[in-house]
Design a protein around this motif. Sequence first.
Motif, short mmCIF file in Angstrom:
data_model
loop_
_atom_site.label_atom_id
_atom_site.label_comp_id
_atom_site.label_asym_id
_atom_site.label_seq_id
_atom_site.Cartn_x
_atom_site.Cartn_y
_atom_site.Cartn_z
N LYS A 74 0.83 -1.21 0.00
CA LYS A 74 0.00 0.00 0.00
C LYS A 74 0.87 1.26 0.00
O LYS A 74 0.56 2.24 -0.69
CB LYS A 74 -0.92 -0.02 1.21
N ALA A 75 1.96 1.23 0.78
CA ALA A 75 2.84 2.40 0.86
C ALA A 75 3.48 2.71 -0.49
O ALA A 75 3.72 3.88 -0.82
CB ALA A 75 3.91 2.18 1.93
N GLN A 76 3.75 1.66 -1.26
CA GLN A 76 4.38 1.87 -2.57
C GLN A 76 3.36 2.12 -3.68
O GLN A 76 3.73 2.31 -4.84
CB GLN A 76 5.26 0.66 -2.92
N GLY A 77 2.09 2.09 -3.31
CA GLY A 77 1.05 2.40 -4.29
C GLY A 77 0.88 1.34 -5.36
O GLY A 77 0.47 1.66 -6.49
N ILE A 78 1.18 0.09 -5.03
CA ILE A 78 0.99 -0.99 -6.02
C ILE A 78 -0.50 -1.31 -6.11
O ILE A 78 -1.13 -1.64 -5.11
CB ILE A 78 1.81 -2.24 -5.61
N PRO A 79 -1.11 -1.21 -7.30
CA PRO A 79 -2.57 -1.44 -7.42
C PRO A 79 -2.94 -2.89 -7.15
O PRO A 79 -2.19 -3.81 -7.50
CB PRO A 79 -2.88 -1.07 -8.88
N TYR A 80 -4.09 -3.07 -6.51
CA TYR A 80 -4.61 -4.43 -6.30
C TYR A 80 -6.14 -4.38 -6.36
O TYR A 80 -6.75 -3.35 -6.06
CB TYR A 80 -4.13 -5.01 -4.97
N LYS A 81 -6.73 -5.48 -6.79
CA LYS A 81 -8.19 -5.61 -6.81
C LYS A 81 -8.59 -6.76 -5.91
O LYS A 81 -8.10 -7.89 -6.07
CB LYS A 81 -8.68 -5.88 -8.24
N LEU A 82 -9.46 -6.49 -4.93
CA LEU A 82 -9.95 -7.50 -4.01
C LEU A 82 -11.29 -8.05 -4.50
O LEU A 82 -11.91 -7.48 -5.40
CB LEU A 82 -10.09 -6.91 -2.60
N ASN A 83 -11.73 -9.13 -3.88
CA ASN A 83 -13.00 -9.76 -4.27
C ASN A 83 -13.06 -10.00 -5.78
O ASN A 83 -14.11 -9.87 -6.41
CB ASN A 83 -14.19 -8.90 -3.84
N THR A 84 -11.90 -10.33 -6.34
CA THR A 84 -11.78 -10.51 -7.79
C THR A 84 -11.40 -11.94 -8.11
O THR A 84 -10.35 -12.42 -7.66
CB THR A 84 -10.72 -9.54 -8.36
N MET A 85 -12.25 -12.62 -8.84
CA MET A 85 -11.98 -14.02 -9.21
C MET A 85 -11.39 -14.09 -10.61
O MET A 85 -11.99 -13.57 -11.56
CB MET A 85 -13.29 -14.82 -9.17
#
Length: 419
Positions: A74-85
């Motif tokens: 999160k600190a490095q701003g790496i994008p992520y998508k949760l609840n994603t299949m």
Amino acid sequence: MKNADLVILGGGPAGLAAALAAREAGVQDILILERDAELGGILNQCIHNGFGLHTFKEELTGPEYAARFADKVKAQGIPYKLNTMVMDLSADKVVTAMNRTDGLFQVQAKAVVLAMGCRERPRGALNIPGTRPAGIFTAGTAQRLVNMEGYLPGRRVVILGSGDIGLIMARRMTLEGAKVLCVAELMPYSGGLKRNIVQCLNDFDIPLKLSHTVVDIEGKERVTGVTIAEVKNGKPVPGTEKHFDCDTLLLSCGLLPENELSRTAGVALSPITGGPQVDESLQTSIPGVFAAGNVLHVHDLVDYVSEEAAAAGTNAAAYILQGAGEAGRSLPVVAQNGVRYTVPVTVHPQATETLTLRMRVDNVYKGKALAVYAGETCLWRRKRPVMAPGEMETVVLKADALAKIPADAANLTVTLEEV
């Protein structure tokens, strides 16, 4: 269709470590896809301590260990998508996924890191006779119910299988007020770490019955009892049956790497580990697709998962930024004389300065030596007081050892020897 330099399938400890290593190596366009509601993977339900001794030189719980990596992401701003299949991965690295916000979407990746982890072997794969009442759980499901949902699955418990999750749940259920009657293990040795046998069973006077299995489950609506018996030559021994009145049976009978996506993409899988076949850079049979963590082979410590995944992330970054380099000659790695498998299965000696080989043995061995040969030339050899299937062995070959590989060597051989 969207584009991304690196797509990481899984936001557990392997996926997070791979993302951080790739960002450190210079890749900016990274996307992590995670099917759960938060980052951290299975560690979020592992509230016991014992994590991080190698990585952070201190003892952490599972959520604490995961949070350290998640906070850095999160600190490095790496994008992520949760609840994603993730629904599909194609051979040309197109990832198809869906969630409630974006609907069905596709991402064209330059490289992919497989970090989907593993799942437990269910009852259906065990061929246990008896009825099918409520009260039968895999150990991991029970762990989630107790640690995250706040439910106690049962009060009188029998555990089949002595994998690490089963051992830890024997202690956890005892601490929550349940009575664990015994842990039965089909093999003549435990499948878990020695420290877990001591801390989770011995410290709580929970009996471990080796070479035993469940031969009957009783109960119509709910489990009312199970019968275990001694096993010889793979068959229960008549007359050795012992009955336990219980309301719960927990199954801890092994973990299976989660490789449905790998299989549909055409990644070559190992018949022994169930994970992808990789080379020294952790690249699979599809160029640009890398694998690390429990999706590759089941690890005993999460510290090794993070270490391996960081290497995969670094190598994926090199593939993206520099393209596929000239690998040179390829040597298969052969496991024999008690070594069950090795990761990697293929190496390119000229392409690396340090080669890490991870492996497990197929039985308990005492006073043997673990050795690595290239043809007749011994590259590495160490005596091991005890080796067991529950504990992974690691061999690191440095540049001076790799320089000894003869030009005519056909393969590398990892073997056990008499001292």
